[in-house]
Motif scaffolding. Structure first.
Motif, PDB file in Angstrom:
ATOM      1  N   VAL A  16       0.998  -1.472   0.029  1.00  0.00           N
ATOM      2  CA  VAL A  16      -0.263  -0.164  -0.173  1.00  0.00           C
ATOM      3  C   VAL A  16       0.499   0.821   0.284  1.00  0.00           C
ATOM      4  N   LEU A  17       1.998   1.244   0.767  1.00  0.00           N
ATOM      5  CA  LEU A  17       3.028   2.722   0.533  1.00  0.00           C
ATOM      6  C   LEU A  17       3.501   2.295  -0.474  1.00  0.00           C
ATOM      7  N   LEU A  18       3.737   1.369  -0.621  1.00  0.00           N
ATOM      8  CA  LEU A  18       4.563   1.965  -2.087  1.00  0.00           C
ATOM      9  C   LEU A  18       4.044   2.124  -3.190  1.00  0.00           C
ATOM     10  N   SER A  19       2.502   1.228  -4.052  1.00  0.00           N
ATOM     11  CA  SER A  19       1.569   1.987  -4.429  1.00  0.00           C
ATOM     12  C   SER A  19       1.212   2.947  -4.294  1.00  0.00           C
ATOM     13  N   ILE A  20       1.320   4.179  -3.352  1.00  0.00           N
ATOM     14  CA  ILE A  20       0.780   5.719  -3.362  1.00  0.00           C
ATOM     15  C   ILE A  20       2.336   6.196  -3.282  1.00  0.00           C
ATOM     16  N   PHE A  21       3.369   5.916  -3.311  1.00  0.00           N
ATOM     17  CA  PHE A  21       4.470   6.274  -4.119  1.00  0.00           C
ATOM     18  C   PHE A  21       4.942   6.623  -5.726  1.00  0.00           C
ATOM     19  N   GLN A  22       3.295   5.392  -5.955  1.00  0.00           N
ATOM     20  CA  GLN A  22       3.820   4.948  -7.650  1.00  0.00           C
ATOM     21  C   GLN A  22       2.980   5.578  -8.147  1.00  0.00           C
ATOM     22  N   LEU A  23       1.677   6.452  -7.478  1.00  0.00           N
ATOM     23  CA  LEU A  23       0.557   6.076  -8.076  1.00  0.00           C
ATOM     24  C   LEU A  23       0.060   7.651  -8.314  1.00  0.00           C
ATOM     25  N   ILE A  24       0.700   8.897  -7.678  1.00  0.00           N
ATOM     26  CA  ILE A  24       0.607   9.712  -7.574  1.00  0.00           C
ATOM     27  C   ILE A  24       1.077  10.654  -8.379  1.00  0.00           C
ATOM     28  N   PRO A  25       2.776  10.088  -9.107  1.00  0.00           N
ATOM     29  CA  PRO A  25       2.552  10.613 -10.145  1.00  0.00           C
ATOM     30  C   PRO A  25       1.844  10.712 -11.116  1.00  0.00           C
ATOM     31  N   GLN A  26       2.016   8.708 -11.515  1.00  0.00           N
ATOM     32  CA  GLN A  26       1.005   8.266 -12.950  1.00  0.00           C
ATOM     33  C   GLN A  26      -0.494   8.870 -12.943  1.00  0.00           C
ATOM     34  N   MET A  27      -0.921   9.625 -11.337  1.00  0.00           N
ATOM     35  CA  MET A  27      -1.902  10.596 -11.838  1.00  0.00           C
ATOM     36  C   MET A  27      -2.044  11.559 -12.939  1.00  0.00           C
ATOM     37  N   GLN A  28      -0.797  12.397 -11.873  1.00  0.00           N
ATOM     38  CA  GLN A  28      -0.641  13.387 -12.923  1.00  0.00           C
ATOM     39  C   GLN A  28       0.166  13.428 -14.090  1.00  0.00           C
ATOM     40  N   ALA A  29       0.181  12.700 -14.222  1.00  0.00           N
ATOM     41  CA  ALA A  29       0.961  12.483 -16.057  1.00  0.00           C
ATOM     42  C   ALA A  29      -0.694  12.348 -16.519  1.00  0.00           C
ATOM     43  N   THR A  30      -1.467  11.588 -15.518  1.00  0.00           N
ATOM     44  CA  THR A  30      -2.930  10.607 -16.718  1.00  0.00           C
ATOM     45  C   THR A  30      -2.974  12.362 -16.672  1.00  0.00           C
ATOM     46  N   ILE A  76      -4.470  -7.845 -10.390  1.00  0.00           N
ATOM     47  CA  ILE A  76      -4.557  -9.002 -11.081  1.00  0.00           C
ATOM     48  C   ILE A  76      -2.414  -9.129 -11.757  1.00  0.00           C
ATOM     49  N   ALA A  77      -2.208  -8.333 -11.567  1.00  0.00           N
ATOM     50  CA  ALA A  77      -0.697  -8.486 -11.334  1.00  0.00           C
ATOM     51  C   ALA A  77      -0.365  -9.115 -10.430  1.00  0.00           C
ATOM     52  N   LEU A  78      -0.600  -9.296  -8.479  1.00  0.00           N
ATOM     53  CA  LEU A  78      -0.301  -9.197  -7.326  1.00  0.00           C
ATOM     54  C   LEU A  78      -0.823 -10.712  -7.176  1.00  0.00           C
ATOM     55  N   GLU A  79      -2.260 -10.843  -8.100  1.00  0.00           N
ATOM     56  CA  GLU A  79      -2.375 -12.533  -7.966  1.00  0.00           C
ATOM     57  C   GLU A  79      -1.653 -13.227  -9.077  1.00  0.00           C
ATOM     58  N   MET A  80      -1.007 -12.832  -9.598  1.00  0.00           N
ATOM     59  CA  MET A  80      -0.600 -13.423 -10.526  1.00  0.00           C
ATOM     60  C   MET A  80       0.801 -14.187 -10.256  1.00  0.00           C
ATOM     61  N   ARG A  81       1.469 -13.111  -9.095  1.00  0.00           N
ATOM     62  CA  ARG A  81       2.734 -13.342  -8.653  1.00  0.00           C
ATOM     63  C   ARG A  81       1.794 -13.817  -7.162  1.00  0.00           C
TER      64      ARG A  81
END
Length: 122
Positions: A16-30, A76-81
């Motif tokens: 959850v912590l790691l995805s927050i740090f990845q999600l914010i810049p991704q949403m800004q780019a979108t 889906i990717a996490l479930e596959m891993r």
């Protein structure tokens, strides 16, 4: 995050912590891409506060939908891993400890705290 998980942090909290740090810049780019697309269609996105507020609400819909789609793909990717599998987890990289690691960490903490205090009291 990998080191914190090795020291006992729950992998779910780490993700959850790691995805927050990845999600914010991704949403800004979108948001930037969608804003550019709406500008090319003639939507007013710059000006006074009222004009920007009118432009903000049509931009939120696509950003939220895109974020939900990305979240589904990550799940889906996490479930596959095998993220939810029980048992002992293995790691690709081995942790190394260096000679001056704790001194460097202490120095960086002091720099971080002094920077925060400098920004607050400036």
């Amino acid at each position: 995050m990998e080191r914190l998980i090795k020291k006992g942090l729950s992998p779910k909290i780490g993700h959850v912590l790691l995805s927050i740090f990845q999600l914010i810049p991704q949403m800004q780019a979108t948001m930037g891409k969608i804003t550019d697309a709406q500008r090319s269609r003639g939507m007013e996105t710059e000006g006074n506060l009222v004009i920007r507020m009118k432009a903000f609400f049509p931009l939120i819909g696509p950003v939220v939908l895109n974020s939900l789609n990305d979240t589904r793909e990550r799940a889906i990717a996490l479930e596959m891993r095998g993220f939810n599998l029980k048992g002992k987890k293995t790691f690709l990289n081995k942790s190394r400890t260096y000679r001056y690691q704790s001194a460097m960490q202490g120095f960086l903490c002091i720099v971080l705290i002094s920077t925060i205090l400098w920004r607050i009291f400036q």
